[in-house]
Enzyme design. Structure first.
Site, mmCIF file in Angstrom:
data_model
loop_
_atom_site.group_PDB
_atom_site.id
_atom_site.type_symbol
_atom_site.label_atom_id
_atom_site.label_comp_id
_atom_site.label_asym_id
_atom_site.label_seq_id
_atom_site.Cartn_x
_atom_site.Cartn_y
_atom_site.Cartn_z
ATOM 1 N N ILE A 17 0.635 -0.753 0.307
ATOM 2 C CA ILE A 17 -0.027 -0.086 -0.157
ATOM 3 C C ILE A 17 1.335 1.416 -0.058
ATOM 4 O O ILE A 17 0.845 2.257 -0.354
ATOM 5 C CB ILE A 17 -0.417 0.145 1.506
ATOM 6 C CG1 ILE A 17 -1.804 -1.153 1.347
ATOM 7 C CG2 ILE A 17 -2.157 1.249 1.136
ATOM 8 C CD1 ILE A 17 -2.659 -1.618 2.670
ATOM 9 N N ASP A 64 13.526 0.872 10.732
ATOM 10 C CA ASP A 64 13.337 0.398 11.271
ATOM 11 C C ASP A 64 12.322 1.254 12.538
ATOM 12 O O ASP A 64 12.987 1.777 12.645
ATOM 13 C CB ASP A 64 13.506 -0.608 12.628
ATOM 14 C CG ASP A 64 13.450 -1.216 12.578
ATOM 15 O OD1 ASP A 64 12.604 -1.960 13.537
ATOM 16 O OD2 ASP A 64 13.800 -2.778 12.733
ATOM 17 N N ILE A 65 10.769 1.350 12.697
ATOM 18 C CA ILE A 65 10.643 1.790 13.424
ATOM 19 C C ILE A 65 10.745 1.735 15.090
ATOM 20 O O ILE A 65 9.827 2.659 16.234
ATOM 21 C CB ILE A 65 8.773 1.694 13.162
ATOM 22 C CG1 ILE A 65 7.882 1.111 13.502
ATOM 23 C CG2 ILE A 65 8.564 2.607 12.240
ATOM 24 C CD1 ILE A 65 6.611 0.250 13.114
ATOM 25 N N ALA A 85 4.004 1.508 8.290
ATOM 26 C CA ALA A 85 4.568 0.134 8.659
ATOM 27 C C ALA A 85 4.223 -0.859 9.674
ATOM 28 O O ALA A 85 3.910 -0.019 10.489
ATOM 29 C CB ALA A 85 5.599 0.189 9.396
ATOM 30 N N SER A 127 -6.697 -2.213 10.518
ATOM 31 C CA SER A 127 -7.283 -2.795 9.920
ATOM 32 C C SER A 127 -8.895 -3.188 10.229
ATOM 33 O O SER A 127 -9.145 -3.349 11.089
ATOM 34 C CB SER A 127 -6.274 -4.043 9.771
ATOM 35 O OG SER A 127 -6.906 -4.921 9.314
ATOM 36 N N TYR A 151 -2.574 -9.957 15.481
ATOM 37 C CA TYR A 151 -2.978 -8.690 14.526
ATOM 38 C C TYR A 151 -3.547 -7.678 14.625
ATOM 39 O O TYR A 151 -3.898 -6.772 15.163
ATOM 40 C CB TYR A 151 -3.185 -9.295 12.701
ATOM 41 C CG TYR A 151 -2.558 -7.884 12.014
ATOM 42 C CD1 TYR A 151 -1.847 -7.629 11.870
ATOM 43 C CD2 TYR A 151 -3.788 -8.006 11.087
ATOM 44 C CE1 TYR A 151 -1.322 -6.058 11.032
ATOM 45 C CE2 TYR A 151 -3.769 -7.027 10.420
ATOM 46 C CZ TYR A 151 -2.645 -5.758 9.765
ATOM 47 O OH TYR A 151 -2.849 -5.072 9.436
ATOM 48 N N LYS A 155 -3.205 -3.617 16.197
ATOM 49 C CA LYS A 155 -4.034 -2.416 15.598
ATOM 50 C C LYS A 155 -5.435 -1.979 16.560
ATOM 51 O O LYS A 155 -5.465 -0.338 16.611
ATOM 52 C CB LYS A 155 -4.926 -3.004 13.982
ATOM 53 C CG LYS A 155 -3.938 -3.240 12.963
ATOM 54 C CD LYS A 155 -3.098 -2.153 12.788
ATOM 55 C CE LYS A 155 -2.457 -2.284 11.768
ATOM 56 N NZ LYS A 155 -1.147 -1.538 11.151
#
Length: 306
Positions: A17, A64-65, A85, A127, A151, A155
Site C-alpha cells: 500500500i 526501522d520504526i 509499517a 485494519s 494482528y 491495531k
C-alpha cells in the site's frame, strides 16, 4: 492539509500500500516524499517509478520504526506522516511478541517522534481485523472490537495509543491531528502471496497464469469486501487533506464477494479452461466481513472508484 507543496514521510513506503501512496503523493505535486522502510516486506521494485522523480527519496540509513533516533531524524521538517509499517497477520499469529514490538511499540515510537518534531498530522493504517468476526453486516465503525488474533489486537492498541496521545496534548503546543484507516481486504498491483485470506486474488491469478486451477480452501462461501490498493492510496490522501481528527474510517467498497465467486470471475476474465480445486483447510481467521463505506464517503469524500 493540501498535498501540493508539502513534505511527507511515508513509513512503510516501499510496501504494497505504501508504494502506491508514494506514487499518488508525487502525482498530486507533493514537494518531497521521504520513504522510510526496513525492506522486510517492501521492495525496491515497488519504487521503480517513484525513484525516477527527484522529489522522492529513500532514507539511506535504514527504516526501522523500533529505532527512535532514526525516526526523530526523518520527522524533522515534515508536514505530515503516513504510518503504514506493520507486521502482517500471519507473522503476528506466529510471533506475538514481535507483533507487540513492531505494531504497538513501533506505533508509539512513530507518534512520539512526530509530536517531538512538531508534525501536525498523522494518517495511521489500521485494519478491519479490529472487528474480528462481525456480529452484523455491513460492519460500521462503531462495531465492537471482537478480534481474537494478535494482528487485530495490535491495531486496536495502535488506535488507542493515538487517541490517548492526542487527548494528552490537546490544547498545548504539541497538539496534533490524526485519522485511522481500517482497510478491508486489499488486492492489486505489487501484492505478494504472503497474506492470509488477503492474498487470495494474487494466488489465484498466479495459478491461472500457469494454466492451473485456482485452489479454494473449503466450500468457497467465505466472503469479504475486496478493495483495490489504488483506492487505499486515495483514501490515505483524503485522510491527510481532511480537517477532521480523532476518527476512524472503513476503507472498502461495501460489496460482498465470496471466494467461490472470485475464482469463477477470474477464470471467466482470463478464459482459462479450468475449474477451481477445493481442498480441506483450516478455518480462516474471519469467514465473512464486509464494511460499511458510508462514514468515509460522508466525512472524507472517499468512495472506492474500482
Amino acid at each position: 492539509m493540501d498535498i501540493a507543496g508539502k513534505r511527507f514521510l511515508v513509513i512503510g513506503g516501499a510496501g504494497f500500500i505504501g508504494s502506491h501512496v508514494v506514487d499518488l503523493l508525487l502525482a498530486e505535486e507533493a514537494k518531497q516524499v521521504l520513504i522510510y522502510d526496513n525492506f522486510s516486506r517492501g521492495t525496491s521494485a515497488n519504487l521503480r517509478n517513484a525513484l525516477h522523480d527527484p522529489r522522492a527519496e529513500v532514507f539511506a540509513d535504514g527504516g526501522d520504526i523500533l529505532h527512535r533516533d532514526l525516526l526523530g531524524k526523518v520527522m524533522e521538517g515534515m508536514d505530515g506522516v503516513f504510518h503504514l509499517a506493520a507486521l502482517w497477520l500471519l507473522h503476528c499469529h506466529e510471533y506475538p511478541r514481535a507483533a507487540f514490538e513492531v505494531n504497538v511499540e513501533g506505533t508509539m515510537n512513530v507518534a512520539e517522534c512526530a509530536i517531538a518534531a512538531g508534525v501536525r498530522r498523522i494518517v495511521f493504517s489500521s485494519s478491519a481485523s479490529v472487528y474480528g468476526e462481525p456480529r452484523e453486516e455491513p460492519v460500521g465503525e462503531d462495531h465492537p472490537f471482537l478480534c481474537q488474533e494478535f494482528y487485530g489486537a495490535s491495531k486496536v492498541c495502535g488506535e488507542h495509543l493515538l487517541r490517548a496521545l492526542s487527548n494528552r496534548y490537546s490544547g498545548t503546543e504539541k497538539q496534533f491531528e490524526y485519522l485511522g484507516l481500517r482497510y478491508m481486504n486489499v488486492y492489486g498491483p505489487r501484492q505478494d502471496e504472503r497474506g492470509a485470506y488477503t492474498g487470495v486474488v494474487t494466488r489465484m491469478l498466479n495459478a491461472l497464469d500457469r494454466g492451473e486451477p485456482p485452489v479454494i480452501h473449503g466450500d468457497g462461501a467465505q466472503a469479504y469486501d475486496f478493495i483495490d490498493v489504488r483506492d487505499c492510496a486515495r483514501a490515505n490522501l483524503a485522510a491527510m487533506r481532511s480537517e477532521r481528527s480523532d476518527r476512524f474510517y472503513n476503507v472498502g467498497t461495501g460489496i460482498k464477494t465470496s471466494i467461490g465467486e472470485m475464482a469463477a470471475l477470474l477464470i471467466k476474465l482470463l478464459c482459462v479452461p479450468v475449474q477451481p480445486t477445493h481442498i480441506a483447510g483450516e478455518r480462516p481467521f474471519v469467514r465473512n466481513r464486509v464494511g460499511c463505506p458510508r462514514r468515509a464517503a460522508d466525512e472524507l469524500g472517499f468512495v472506492a472508484a474500482i
